[in-house]
Design an enzyme around this catalytic site. Structure first.
Site, PDB file in Angstrom:
ATOM      1  N   ARG A   1    -145.549 -61.553  30.752  1.00 25.12           N
ATOM      2  CA  ARG A   1    -145.148 -61.403  32.057  1.00 25.12           C
ATOM      3  C   ARG A   1    -146.026 -62.371  32.709  1.00 25.12           C
ATOM      4  O   ARG A   1    -147.197 -62.492  32.623  1.00 25.12           O
ATOM      5  CB  ARG A   1    -144.880 -60.170  32.570  1.00 25.12           C
ATOM      6  CG  ARG A   1    -144.082 -59.197  32.142  1.00 25.12           C
ATOM      7  CD  ARG A   1    -144.173 -57.613  32.753  1.00 25.12           C
ATOM      8  NE  ARG A   1    -143.220 -57.091  32.157  1.00 25.12           N
ATOM      9  CZ  ARG A   1    -143.406 -56.067  31.171  1.00 25.12           C
ATOM     10  NH1 ARG A   1    -144.662 -56.180  30.605  1.00 25.12           N
ATOM     11  NH2 ARG A   1    -142.323 -55.135  30.461  1.00 25.12           N
TER      12      ARG A   1
ATOM     13  N   HIS B   1    -139.696 -66.174  34.217  1.00 23.80           N
ATOM     14  CA  HIS B   1    -139.411 -65.218  33.228  1.00 23.80           C
ATOM     15  C   HIS B   1    -138.846 -65.880  31.961  1.00 23.80           C
ATOM     16  O   HIS B   1    -138.574 -65.232  30.938  1.00 23.80           O
ATOM     17  CB  HIS B   1    -138.294 -64.183  33.751  1.00 23.80           C
ATOM     18  CG  HIS B   1    -139.150 -62.768  34.648  1.00 23.80           C
ATOM     19  ND1 HIS B   1    -139.815 -61.879  33.869  1.00 23.80           N
ATOM     20  CD2 HIS B   1    -138.873 -62.731  36.042  1.00 23.80           C
ATOM     21  CE1 HIS B   1    -140.185 -61.223  34.495  1.00 23.80           C
ATOM     22  NE2 HIS B   1    -139.818 -61.544  35.777  1.00 23.80           N
TER      23      HIS B   1
ATOM     24  N   ARG C   1    -140.631 -65.608  28.806  1.00 24.64           N
ATOM     25  CA  ARG C   1    -140.385 -64.277  27.798  1.00 24.64           C
ATOM     26  C   ARG C   1    -138.945 -64.363  27.248  1.00 24.64           C
ATOM     27  O   ARG C   1    -138.676 -64.025  26.287  1.00 24.64           O
ATOM     28  CB  ARG C   1    -140.319 -63.119  28.800  1.00 24.64           C
ATOM     29  CG  ARG C   1    -141.911 -62.872  28.885  1.00 24.64           C
ATOM     30  CD  ARG C   1    -142.222 -61.735  29.922  1.00 24.64           C
ATOM     31  NE  ARG C   1    -141.438 -60.292  29.721  1.00 24.64           N
ATOM     32  CZ  ARG C   1    -141.797 -59.442  29.117  1.00 24.64           C
ATOM     33  NH1 ARG C   1    -142.717 -59.468  28.247  1.00 24.64           N
ATOM     34  NH2 ARG C   1    -140.970 -58.350  28.783  1.00 24.64           N
TER      35      ARG C   1
ATOM     36  N   HIS D   1    -139.838 -53.706  25.911  1.00 21.61           N
ATOM     37  CA  HIS D   1    -138.788 -53.109  26.814  1.00 21.61           C
ATOM     38  C   HIS D   1    -138.723 -51.744  26.471  1.00 21.61           C
ATOM     39  O   HIS D   1    -138.982 -51.220  25.251  1.00 21.61           O
ATOM     40  CB  HIS D   1    -137.517 -54.034  26.447  1.00 21.61           C
ATOM     41  CG  HIS D   1    -137.716 -55.121  27.149  1.00 21.61           C
ATOM     42  ND1 HIS D   1    -136.804 -56.194  26.604  1.00 21.61           N
ATOM     43  CD2 HIS D   1    -138.364 -55.814  28.172  1.00 21.61           C
ATOM     44  CE1 HIS D   1    -136.917 -57.478  27.389  1.00 21.61           C
ATOM     45  NE2 HIS D   1    -138.001 -57.146  28.567  1.00 21.61           N
TER      46      HIS D   1
ATOM     47  N   TYR E   1    -131.494 -58.923  28.640  1.00 18.75           N
ATOM     48  CA  TYR E   1    -132.642 -59.739  29.042  1.00 18.75           C
ATOM     49  C   TYR E   1    -132.741 -61.124  28.450  1.00 18.75           C
ATOM     50  O   TYR E   1    -132.900 -62.001  29.067  1.00 18.75           O
ATOM     51  CB  TYR E   1    -134.110 -59.009  28.809  1.00 18.75           C
ATOM     52  CG  TYR E   1    -135.414 -59.761  29.410  1.00 18.75           C
ATOM     53  CD1 TYR E   1    -135.549 -59.756  30.824  1.00 18.75           C
ATOM     54  CD2 TYR E   1    -136.178 -60.637  28.658  1.00 18.75           C
ATOM     55  CE1 TYR E   1    -136.682 -60.184  31.243  1.00 18.75           C
ATOM     56  CE2 TYR E   1    -137.333 -61.210  29.096  1.00 18.75           C
ATOM     57  CZ  TYR E   1    -137.495 -61.098  30.490  1.00 18.75           C
ATOM     58  OH  TYR E   1    -138.510 -61.729  31.175  1.00 18.75           O
TER      59      TYR E   1
END
Length: 184
Positions: free
Chosen positions: A43, A132, A135, A158, A167
């Site tokens: 992150r 983001h 990722r 997750h 995601y």
């Protein structure tokens, strides 16, 4: 919150890296953040607080800010090379991604600066890029490389495969296409 995309090809991920360097007039800071983020799937909040002391041999050992969990991440060749290059170029820096401006001397680059650099390149390429996206790109490239959603879920830390699928951006059109791909 604005939705950002995963970059869905290695070629586009490489183009982003080149454009980040060009836009920064040869400074590799943002390109290095992009590359390291895709390689480690961290992150942005954890990525920007990394210090050279967090590197322990072949591994990066951190406590995640969001979850409080300790993570040990194996560094691939690309990540190790990037760390070595940054350490050689900036031997006095504490942070892996530290700025040299007089206003922020001794501090890590800000999330806002990274977001702005990524957005500018995303706008050039017609992509919704944000912090983001690194990722998400890592997850998507693993998915398209045949890795299981459960493994990607574990890499991204997750809580469930359903979270991971949403995601990384598995779309209804991609689900629909499987019906054509696997008919008999």
């Amino acid at each position: 919150m604005k939705i950002v995309e995963a970059v869905k090809t290695e070629s586009d991920a490489e183009t982003i890296s080149r454009k980040l360097t060009l836009n920064a007039k040869g400074n590799t800071l943002y390109a290095d953040i992009w590359r390291f983020g895709v390689n480690t799937a961290l992150r942005i909040s954890d990525l920007l607080t990394l210090t050279f002391d967090d590197v322990q041999g072949e591994r990066l050992v951190i406590t995640e800010g969001k979850t409080g969990k300790t993570r040990s991440i194996k560094l691939n060749t690309s990540a190790k090379t990037l760390i070595g290059r940054r350490r050689a170029a900036h031997p006095t820096h504490a942070y892996l991604f530290q700025v040299d401006s007089n206003r922020a001397k001794g501090k890590a680059v800000s999330r806002i600066a990274v977001a702005n650099a990524f957005k500018a390149v995303g706008d050039e390429m017609g992509l919704a890029l944000g912090t983001h996206s690194m990722r998400k790109t890592r997850g998507w490239l693993m998915h398209s490389g045949g890795k299981s959603i459960e493994l990607i879920c574990k890499v991204l830390n997750h809580s469930s495969p359903a979270v991971t699928m949403a995601y990384i951006g598995i779309t209804q059109a991609e689900v629909d296409a499987t019906y054509d791909d696997f008919g008999f």
